[in-house]
Design an enzyme around this catalytic site. Structure first.
Site, short mmCIF file in Angstrom:
data_model
loop_
_atom_site.label_atom_id
_atom_site.label_comp_id
_atom_site.label_asym_id
_atom_site.label_seq_id
_atom_site.Cartn_x
_atom_site.Cartn_y
_atom_site.Cartn_z
N HIS A 21 -5.58 -1.47 11.23
CA HIS A 21 -5.00 -2.01 10.83
C HIS A 21 -6.16 -2.95 9.71
CE1 HIS A 21 -2.09 -3.02 7.72
NE2 HIS A 21 -1.71 -3.60 8.14
N GLN A 31 1.23 -1.10 -0.02
CA GLN A 31 0.20 -0.30 -0.01
C GLN A 31 1.17 0.84 -0.11
OE1 GLN A 31 -1.53 -1.16 4.30
NE2 GLN A 31 -1.44 0.54 4.31
N ASN A 89 0.13 -9.69 4.88
CA ASN A 89 -0.43 -7.78 4.86
C ASN A 89 0.17 -7.74 3.72
OD1 ASN A 89 -0.35 -5.15 6.50
ND2 ASN A 89 1.41 -6.14 8.45
N CYS A 139 -4.99 -0.05 3.47
CA CYS A 139 -4.88 -1.15 4.03
C CYS A 139 -6.27 -1.88 4.02
CB CYS A 139 -4.76 -1.53 5.36
SG CYS A 139 -5.76 -0.23 6.64
#
Length: 531
Positions: A451, A141, A473, A147
């Site tokens: 997040h 990102q 992630n 996110c």
């Protein structure tokens, strides 16, 4: 230099100071001769003294003297609560060494010094339940708060990869980002017009003004965007510089919208029916926001116009698909896509949350939190962690990835990719114990969803209980283990707040909560935080 103190000698010295160690407490209480007999009821109980509203410099200097004059400073003063249970073989080395701590921690990041090797050994990338198609490549990102869009599209892409037999694939996060910014601007102006009877400096209007078009969002918000605008492959609308580095654009739009808000409030105060007279004013304001977005992100594909997507599948076979962004998204609900995706329709997913402040079994919502006027607001089914984890385990066994929201900054390390409450031992360095419960963190503003990421695996012990979880992630391959993180189950209990699940993996009782009247939380509630 004083001689080393053995465990037995420490016991003797504490007994000489009249030590009380209640069996059900994890502290030792030291009493001097001036006190009446007795044991404190809690670690917070101290003698009654007059309250001082100001901080005394001399008192601070005395604290410093006590801290540094003796490495075993926690034994110096009466009423000192030693944060270690008194047990056979207790070593004096377990008492905080303040001088050593000062030397070690004053010149570097305490997190590095206090990282526990035991946690790094235990939190490995080994799992006995893991989906075969996790999705690739690892996404990034960059310097943006997208996110939630990355986590959501990383869930969507697995269904697309199965449908078209792909080895790697990425959806355009920028496409959804463009429309989200525009929709949030419209949503903000609608809220401003709807709150003209509120004081400008009141909490509600100030909360609205604080972040009109922030980068963050929630699952229901991305569901709205996909429903209205569809999905686009990443190569047909790639990231621009301002998508990857969004702060300048966000700042510009925020400033413009705050000016617009003041003007709307001024004009509305002069009109008996603002919505019937200020339409052209709002249209002009929105056109200016659209101009900024188009110049900084580039013109997005038309949601209803055909695009041509060309690709190679994992067998190196060429394929081509002509469809619109809306058609591309709706295909995920087709019979062929649902069958390819293990019977799951990604458009049917909904949010479970764990908010111990509120009753489990409640449907929660947040007032004035959303992005697309006329579509769904944010809604959460509040459940205990056992229910949430059971649904996640069942989905992973069915080969389905899971969008989840957490407070990623707590007891985590982006370099190693470890999230574990035992990772950093602040007690070792500072002789303090951090004991807030999950509910207390929410009540005090200590924690919130910050997040969004994706679960793709879990390791279960012999009794089928989760030990650790594998996390995809969106910080690029330089974070964690080539982009992958590991989350201990204890960390999940404390810092995971949300998991987006398929209805078939929860009970009918849990699904029926969606039909309840929601408990509406205020806009500033931590459950209104946008990942």
């Amino acid at each position: 230099m004083p001689e080393p103190v053995t465990g037995d000698q420490l016991v003797e010295r504490l007994e000489a100071l009249d030590v009380h160690a209640p069996r059900d407490k994890d502290y030792v209480y030291v009493k001097n001769a001036m006190e009446t007999p007795g044991t404190p009821n809690s670690a917070n109980e101290l003698p009654s003294t007059a309250w001082e509203s100001t901080l005394s410099i001399s008192t601070a200097q005395q604290w410093e003297k006590e801290l540094l004059q003796d490495p075993k400073a926690c034994l110096v003063q009466s009423y000192h609560f030693i944060r270690y249970a008194l047990a056979p073989g207790l070593s004096a080395n377990r008492i905080t060494q303040n001088r050593l701590a000062l030397s070690a921690l004053s010149g570097t990041d305490p997190k590095q010094v206090l990282t526990q090797r035991s946690a790094t050994i235990a939190d490995t990338q080994n799992f006995n339940v893991k989906i075969k198609l996790e999705g690739a490549p690892i996404t990034n990102q960059r310097s943006s708060g997208r996110c939630w869009l990355f986590a959501a599209t990383n869930v969507f892409r697995v269904a697309i990869m199965r449908r078209y037999n792909l080895k790697e694939f990425e959806l355009s996060q920028s496409y959804l980002f463009f429309w989200d910014k525009l929709e949030k601007a419209n949503y903000f102006l609608e809220q401003i017009l709807d709150t003209t009877d509120e004081e400008l400096d009141g909490r509600l209007v100030q909360t609205l003004m604080a972040s009109p078009v922030g980068d963050g969002g929630q699952w229901d918000m991305v569901a709205n965007l996909v429903e209205k605008y569809g999905l686009v492959p990443q190569n047909l609308y790639p990231d621009s510089h301002n998508a990857m580095n969004s702060s300048t654009m966000a700042s510009l739009i925020t400033t413009k919208l705050r000016e617009d808000a003041l003007e709307l409030r001024r004009l509305a105060s002069k009109s008996a029916d603002p919505k019937s007279t200020l339409g052209s004013v709002k249209d002009k304001m929105m056109q200016e926001i659209h101009r900024i977005l188009t110049i900084m992100l580039g013109p997005p594909p038309n949601p209803k116009k055909d695009m041509i997507w060309e690709y190679y599948d994992k067998d190196d076979k060429f394929g081509s698909l002509t469809t619109s962004p809306l058609g591309f998204a709706s295909e995920l609900s087709s019979k062929a896509s649902v069958e390819a995706n293990r019977g799951a329709d990604v458009h049917e997913l909904f949010s479970l949350v764990n908010d111990p402040r509120n009753a489990y079994g409640d449907l929660l919502s947040v007032s004035r939190l959303g992005n697309v006027i006329g579509l769904r607001g944010v809604r959460y089914v509040n459940v205990d962690m056992d229910t949430m984890k059971a649904a996640c385990i069942a989905m992973l066994k069915a080969e389905l990835p899971i969008f989840f929201g957490s407070d990623v900054g707590k007891f985590s390390d982006s370099k190693s990719g470890i999230m574990d409450p035992g990772l950093i031992d602040y007690e070792l360095g500072f002789n303090i114990r951090l004991g807030l419960t999950k509910a207390q963190r929410l009540k005090t503003g200590e924690s919130a969803m910050t997040h969004a990421m994706v679960l793709t695996a879990v390791h279960l012990d012999g009794d089928g209980m989760p030990v650790r979880w594998r996390v995809q992630n969106s910080w690029g391959e330089g974070a964690g283990t080539k982009g992958w993180f590991v989350m201990s189950d204890k960390w999940m209990d404390q810092f995971v707040y949300q998991a987006v699940v398929d209805p078939q993996f929860v009970s009918k009782e849990t699904r029926d909560v969606l039909d309840k009247e929601p408990k509406v939380l205020p806009l500033w509630d931590p459950m209104g935080a946008l990942a």
